[in-house]
Design an enzyme around this catalytic site. Sequence first.
Site, PDB file in Angstrom:
ATOM      1  N   SER A  35       0.955  -0.640   0.258  1.00  0.00           N
ATOM      2  CA  SER A  35       0.150   0.052  -0.077  1.00  0.00           C
ATOM      3  C   SER A  35       0.809   1.502   0.087  1.00  0.00           C
ATOM      4  O   SER A  35       0.216   2.404   0.511  1.00  0.00           O
ATOM      5  CB  SER A  35      -0.997  -0.009   1.024  1.00  0.00           C
ATOM      6  OG  SER A  35      -0.229  -0.044   2.171  1.00  0.00           O
ATOM      7  N   THR A 167     -42.291  25.414  -5.170  1.00  0.00           N
ATOM      8  CA  THR A 167     -42.024  23.635  -4.203  1.00  0.00           C
ATOM      9  C   THR A 167     -42.735  22.968  -5.381  1.00  0.00           C
ATOM     10  O   THR A 167     -43.282  23.088  -6.169  1.00  0.00           O
ATOM     11  CB  THR A 167     -43.330  23.986  -3.162  1.00  0.00           C
ATOM     12  OG1 THR A 167     -44.245  24.387  -3.491  1.00  0.00           O
ATOM     13  CG2 THR A 167     -43.031  25.430  -1.971  1.00  0.00           C
ATOM     14  N   SER A 289     -18.231  24.653 -25.798  1.00  0.00           N
ATOM     15  CA  SER A 289     -19.097  23.647 -26.619  1.00  0.00           C
ATOM     16  C   SER A 289     -17.930  23.289 -28.007  1.00  0.00           C
ATOM     17  O   SER A 289     -18.099  24.030 -28.127  1.00  0.00           O
ATOM     18  CB  SER A 289     -20.488  23.152 -27.234  1.00  0.00           C
ATOM     19  OG  SER A 289     -20.597  22.432 -28.217  1.00  0.00           O
ATOM     20  N   LYS A 295     -22.127  27.452 -26.990  1.00  0.00           N
ATOM     21  CA  LYS A 295     -22.327  26.982 -25.913  1.00  0.00           C
ATOM     22  C   LYS A 295     -21.748  27.473 -24.872  1.00  0.00           C
ATOM     23  O   LYS A 295     -20.549  27.779 -25.292  1.00  0.00           O
ATOM     24  CB  LYS A 295     -22.400  25.148 -25.711  1.00  0.00           C
ATOM     25  CG  LYS A 295     -23.335  24.663 -26.957  1.00  0.00           C
ATOM     26  CD  LYS A 295     -24.572  24.421 -25.920  1.00  0.00           C
ATOM     27  CE  LYS A 295     -24.502  23.388 -25.109  1.00  0.00           C
ATOM     28  NZ  LYS A 295     -26.057  23.528 -24.749  1.00  0.00           N
ATOM     29  N   ASN A 297     -21.382  26.252 -20.886  1.00  0.00           N
ATOM     30  CA  ASN A 297     -21.802  25.043 -20.374  1.00  0.00           C
ATOM     31  C   ASN A 297     -21.402  25.613 -18.691  1.00  0.00           C
ATOM     32  O   ASN A 297     -20.595  25.439 -18.208  1.00  0.00           O
ATOM     33  CB  ASN A 297     -21.479  23.938 -20.938  1.00  0.00           C
ATOM     34  CG  ASN A 297     -22.380  23.924 -21.986  1.00  0.00           C
ATOM     35  OD1 ASN A 297     -23.578  23.736 -21.872  1.00  0.00           O
ATOM     36  ND2 ASN A 297     -21.697  22.857 -22.728  1.00  0.00           N
ATOM     37  N   GLN A 334      -6.848  -2.042   5.249  1.00  0.00           N
ATOM     38  CA  GLN A 334      -6.084  -0.977   4.476  1.00  0.00           C
ATOM     39  C   GLN A 334      -6.784  -0.223   3.856  1.00  0.00           C
ATOM     40  O   GLN A 334      -6.749   0.512   3.003  1.00  0.00           O
ATOM     41  CB  GLN A 334      -4.915  -2.188   4.544  1.00  0.00           C
ATOM     42  CG  GLN A 334      -4.071  -1.618   3.210  1.00  0.00           C
ATOM     43  CD  GLN A 334      -2.602  -2.377   3.334  1.00  0.00           C
ATOM     44  OE1 GLN A 334      -2.134  -2.455   3.472  1.00  0.00           O
ATOM     45  NE2 GLN A 334      -2.678  -2.891   1.562  1.00  0.00           N
TER      46      GLN A 334
HETATM   47  N1  ARG Z   1      -0.369  -0.713   6.368  1.00  0.00           N
HETATM   48  C1  ARG Z   1      -1.713  -1.512   6.688  1.00  0.00           C
HETATM   49  C2  ARG Z   1      -2.360  -0.338   6.892  1.00  0.00           C
HETATM   50  O1  ARG Z   1      -2.864   0.167   6.778  1.00  0.00           O
HETATM   51  C3  ARG Z   1      -0.854  -2.258   7.803  1.00  0.00           C
HETATM   52  C4  ARG Z   1      -0.404  -3.482   7.818  1.00  0.00           C
HETATM   53  C5  ARG Z   1      -0.509  -3.753   9.309  1.00  0.00           C
HETATM   54  N2  ARG Z   1       0.124  -5.526   8.921  1.00  0.00           N
HETATM   55  C6  ARG Z   1      -0.605  -5.918   9.783  1.00  0.00           C
HETATM   56  N3  ARG Z   1      -0.302  -7.583   9.443  1.00  0.00           N
HETATM   57  N4  ARG Z   1      -1.038  -5.885  10.800  1.00  0.00           N
HETATM   58  O2  ARG Z   1      -3.819  -0.843   7.367  1.00  0.00           O
END
Ligand code: ARG
Length: 478
Positions: A35, A167, A289, A295, A297, A334
């Site tokens: 990540s 309304t 456009s 136009k 927009n 995550q």
């Molecule tokens: N990058 C992960 C998150 O943002 C954290 C990882 C924690 N990993 C784990 N195996 N406890 O959630």
Amino acid sequence: MMKNANNNKKDNVFKLWGGRFEQEPAEIVNRFTNSLFVDARLALYDVRGSSAQAEGLLQAGVIDPSEYNRIRKGLHRIEIEFRTKRFVFDEHDEDIHTAIEKRLYEIIGDTAYKLHTGRSRNDQVVTAFRLYVLDEIQGIITRLLAVQSALGAQAARHKGVPLPGFTHLQHAQPVLLSHYLLAYAEMFNRDIERFFHAYYAASVMPLGSGALAGTPYAIHREALAELLGFKEISANSIDAVSDRDFAIDMVYAISVLMMHFSRLSEEVILWSTDEFGFVSLPDAFTTGSSIMPQKKNPDVAELTRGKTGRVYGSLANLLTMMKGLPLAYDRDMQEDKPAVFDAIDTARTVLDVWVPLIQGLSFNTGRVQEALSHGHLLATDIADYLVRRGMPFRKAHELTGRIVLYAIKKGIDVAGLGYAEFKAFSPLFKPDITSLLNIKTSINSKAVYGGTAEKQVKNAIDRLEKKIRHYESFIKKV
Ligand code: ARG
């Protein structure tokens, strides 16, 4: 094959774990779980959290002052690398927290190995995430206050300008344009309150919860919370590492904010059509456009309306992601970050673009004036006139309905009828009916608190200005 310290590992890969494994994770798994490029935006918050962690370890006697200083200096250098965009990312690092710990090791050597004592990524990640959310909420509230100022300024500039109120999107009763604009300011005031709520929900420090059970080291959690600017410390370590309510609160607040902007967008789109013509958008905030040269927009408003769905998507994403999770931390969580980041980015750009857009709206009072002259906007005032002369409202409503029908058949607005015509319907009508039947009188008769009478609206503008100042000083203190 048994692993020893030197085989079976890529030399350049710093791992937070690995001792109990006989095989490296498959490359495809590394990529699947990675990540880094999403949570990179938490970098500075992780550094702050890690500095506090070092402080806690020092106070608990886990590290000595010289180790502490080395860690702090190393973290400081990493902070500068991030700020100056010189931090070198290695895509093999699992996440930003791993990357930072690895970099600390490169800078200060073995002492870096002590930083994670009594800490888990489970409490580390959510600490950084909460710090980030707290900052973003402050930024969003500040931007929202700029929107409020723009609305307040437009309301003040158009004091006394009447408008047909709707309304069912049908002409209803006349109201002041300022009153209309202030209706949006009310929605945004509630949004600000919701963001403050989200702020308090996020302002709880999880550090010290470890993986889920707490930490055996005597860290002074209250002191760390104060150091990091958290209002409270979490009360249950299992909950602390697996609670994402604060993220949901934040994205919910953004969702409602977007719903309000989407309604405003719809209004602006409709009002800028040739058919309505109530408002013109500044050229700089519209697009042309590729084929139709005439136009202009309202794409900004349309995209705002469209992006609302995207933010709701983030909210649904978080709620659904969390609904089946057993305690405590699960890796599913995550997925919280892309949803929150995307909602926040959307809110920020929407707020930034709407401040100048609102400032640049120009109201075509001629068209508005014209619209006031049809649609029988004063019919209710006729019924109210009869009520003031003793007729029960239901009867007055019925009779006025017949007068409106008469006007429709005659092809004019009901306010254009003469005294003799009114009198033919009821002896309760006196000659003053024709002079009382006008837009201004109608508006000013709604003099209750919250009504559209000029005096009330003037007070409402003052209240808004006061509220903005109150929030401005409050946001500095939270
Ligand atoms: N990058 C992960 C998150 O943002 C954290 C990882 C924690 N990993 C784990 N195996 N406890 O959630």
